[in-house]
Design a protein around this motif. Sequence first.
Motif, PDB file in Angstrom:
ATOM      1  N   LEU A  78       0.829  -1.210   0.000  1.00 31.46           N
ATOM      2  CA  LEU A  78       0.000   0.000   0.000  1.00 31.46           C
ATOM      3  C   LEU A  78       0.866   1.263   0.000  1.00 31.46           C
ATOM      4  CD1 LEU A  78      -3.167   0.002   0.068  1.00 31.46           C
ATOM      5  CD2 LEU A  78      -2.970   0.897   2.389  1.00 31.46           C
ATOM      6  N   ASN A  79       1.806   1.324  -0.954  1.00 34.72           N
ATOM      7  CA  ASN A  79       2.790   2.407  -0.938  1.00 34.72           C
ATOM      8  C   ASN A  79       2.557   3.461  -2.011  1.00 34.72           C
ATOM      9  OD1 ASN A  79       5.083   3.740   0.096  1.00 34.72           O
ATOM     10  ND2 ASN A  79       6.388   2.818  -1.477  1.00 34.72           N
ATOM     11  N   TYR A  80       1.414   3.418  -2.692  1.00 37.00           N
ATOM     12  CA  TYR A  80       1.062   4.451  -3.664  1.00 37.00           C
ATOM     13  C   TYR A  80      -0.245   5.093  -3.213  1.00 37.00           C
ATOM     14  CZ  TYR A  80       4.675   3.163  -7.034  1.00 37.00           C
ATOM     15  OH  TYR A  80       5.884   2.949  -7.657  1.00 37.00           O
ATOM     16  N   SER A  81      -0.257   6.402  -3.152  1.00 34.76           N
ATOM     17  CA  SER A  81      -1.450   7.086  -2.652  1.00 34.76           C
ATOM     18  C   SER A  81      -2.662   6.805  -3.522  1.00 34.76           C
ATOM     19  CB  SER A  81      -1.192   8.596  -2.576  1.00 34.76           C
ATOM     20  OG  SER A  81      -0.777   9.110  -3.837  1.00 34.76           O
ATOM     21  N   ASP A  82      -2.476   6.714  -4.844  1.00 33.25           N
ATOM     22  CA  ASP A  82      -3.616   6.448  -5.718  1.00 33.25           C
ATOM     23  C   ASP A  82      -4.079   4.994  -5.614  1.00 33.25           C
ATOM     24  OD1 ASP A  82      -1.164   5.811  -6.873  1.00 33.25           O
ATOM     25  OD2 ASP A  82      -1.530   6.848  -8.752  1.00 33.25           O
ATOM     26  N   HIS A  83      -3.147   4.069  -5.299  1.00 27.68           N
ATOM     27  CA  HIS A  83      -3.550   2.679  -5.073  1.00 27.68           C
ATOM     28  C   HIS A  83      -4.299   2.536  -3.755  1.00 27.68           C
ATOM     29  CE1 HIS A  83      -3.618  -1.629  -5.020  1.00 27.68           C
ATOM     30  NE2 HIS A  83      -2.687  -1.742  -4.085  1.00 27.68           N
ATOM     31  N   ALA A  84      -3.867   3.277  -2.729  1.00 26.26           N
ATOM     32  CA  ALA A  84      -4.585   3.259  -1.458  1.00 26.26           C
ATOM     33  C   ALA A  84      -6.014   3.753  -1.656  1.00 26.26           C
ATOM     34  CB  ALA A  84      -3.855   4.112  -0.426  1.00 26.26           C
ATOM     35  N   ALA A  85      -6.178   4.799  -2.467  1.00 28.59           N
ATOM     36  CA  ALA A  85      -7.519   5.317  -2.751  1.00 28.59           C
ATOM     37  C   ALA A  85      -8.348   4.268  -3.485  1.00 28.59           C
ATOM     38  CB  ALA A  85      -7.414   6.594  -3.567  1.00 28.59           C
ATOM     39  N   GLU A  86      -7.720   3.560  -4.457  1.00 31.75           N
ATOM     40  CA  GLU A  86      -8.404   2.504  -5.195  1.00 31.75           C
ATOM     41  C   GLU A  86      -8.890   1.408  -4.258  1.00 31.75           C
ATOM     42  OE1 GLU A  86      -7.107  -0.189  -8.974  1.00 31.75           O
ATOM     43  OE2 GLU A  86      -5.723  -0.265  -7.271  1.00 31.75           O
ATOM     44  N   ALA A  87      -8.060   1.087  -3.246  1.00 26.39           N
ATOM     45  CA  ALA A  87      -8.394   0.025  -2.306  1.00 26.39           C
ATOM     46  C   ALA A  87      -9.310   0.505  -1.189  1.00 26.39           C
ATOM     47  CB  ALA A  87      -7.115  -0.556  -1.711  1.00 26.39           C
ATOM     48  N   GLY A  88      -9.551   1.822  -1.121  1.00 27.69           N
ATOM     49  CA  GLY A  88     -10.393   2.364  -0.068  1.00 27.69           C
ATOM     50  C   GLY A  88      -9.757   2.267   1.301  1.00 27.69           C
ATOM     51  N   MET A  89      -8.420   2.377   1.358  1.00 29.32           N
ATOM     52  CA  MET A  89      -7.699   2.223   2.612  1.00 29.32           C
ATOM     53  C   MET A  89      -6.959   3.507   2.962  1.00 29.32           C
ATOM     54  SD  MET A  89      -6.261  -1.669   2.057  1.00 29.32           S
ATOM     55  CE  MET A  89      -5.778  -1.897   3.779  1.00 29.32           C
ATOM     56  N   ASP A  90      -6.742   3.708   4.250  1.00 21.39           N
ATOM     57  CA  ASP A  90      -6.045   4.891   4.722  1.00 21.39           C
ATOM     58  C   ASP A  90      -4.561   4.842   4.342  1.00 21.39           C
ATOM     59  OD1 ASP A  90      -8.373   5.832   5.906  1.00 21.39           O
ATOM     60  OD2 ASP A  90      -7.909   4.902   7.853  1.00 21.39           O
ATOM     61  N   ILE A  91      -3.969   6.021   4.176  1.00 24.87           N
ATOM     62  CA  ILE A  91      -2.531   6.117   3.941  1.00 24.87           C
ATOM     63  C   ILE A  91      -1.809   5.613   5.190  1.00 24.87           C
ATOM     64  CG2 ILE A  91      -0.609   7.688   3.536  1.00 24.87           C
ATOM     65  CD1 ILE A  91      -2.451   7.464   1.132  1.00 24.87           C
TER      66      ILE A  91
END
Length: 286
Positions: A78-91
């Motif tokens: 979970l090291n990309y901010s846009d991937h975290a958004a895709e996964a619906g997870m917090d940074i």
Amino acid sequence: MKFLRLGPVGTEVPCVLDAGNTARDISIIIHDFTPETIPAIGALLADVDLSTLPIVEQDGARIAAPMTQPRNVYCIGLNYSDHAAEAGMDIPAEPILFNKSAATFCAPNAPILFSPKMTKLDWEVELGIVIGKRALNITKADALDHILGFTVVNDLSERAWQLERGGQWAKGKSFPNFCPTGPWIVTPDEVGDAAALPMWLDVNGGRMQTGNTNTMIFDAATIVSYLSEFMVLEPGDLICTGTPPGVGAGMKPPKFLKIGDTVSLGIEGLGSQSQTVVALEGSLWT
């Protein structure tokens, strides 16, 4: 400088690409790129005139993994901010660390092995960091001095094993050939800190992932420094640094790999690789 290895399994030739992208055989200087020899590479090649070294023909040659098997493969989740958004997870507040078996390490164009027990086989284009010298408790400012170079990795994952079977993520990340690496290791003097490299991944010719390392939450120097707080990073260790959006598990509905699919991926300046999904039984592993 770009390091690569060419040739059949068991007889790979260590090479450097010269300014004209011609592969030069450096086996007279260093017998192979291994955890034992990697710390000496810079000094051994510092005054070498590459034009004096034998040419290795690249056309039709097998592209091997750019070094021998590392002792350790570490991964950052979970090291990309846009991937975290895709996964619906917090940074994440700190890098999420997990292990991938070193036995997953393979050539960049090796087949992806499909077990009959797999149901959710997924792809992940990632920037790989190769450690160049031993690191323990190093600062972020010193981290690049401990990096041999950067490479392309496909951090393949069996999502059902990773997320639905309990315990550590490692079980969904550690099947043979789940870490195609290469074609090259590119040194920091060519890449810099690898903070703005476009990256992509296609499945069967269709674009799935388009990203850039400039959306990494934790950059390469931060990751190396951070990991060295908890463990000794050894020469040749590979760190997979996370993936941008577009993984199969994040699609609606989810999309996963099947036998016969082809995956192609690359990072600007680091080269590209391609794999085909094959049935485990009777397949080649390298």
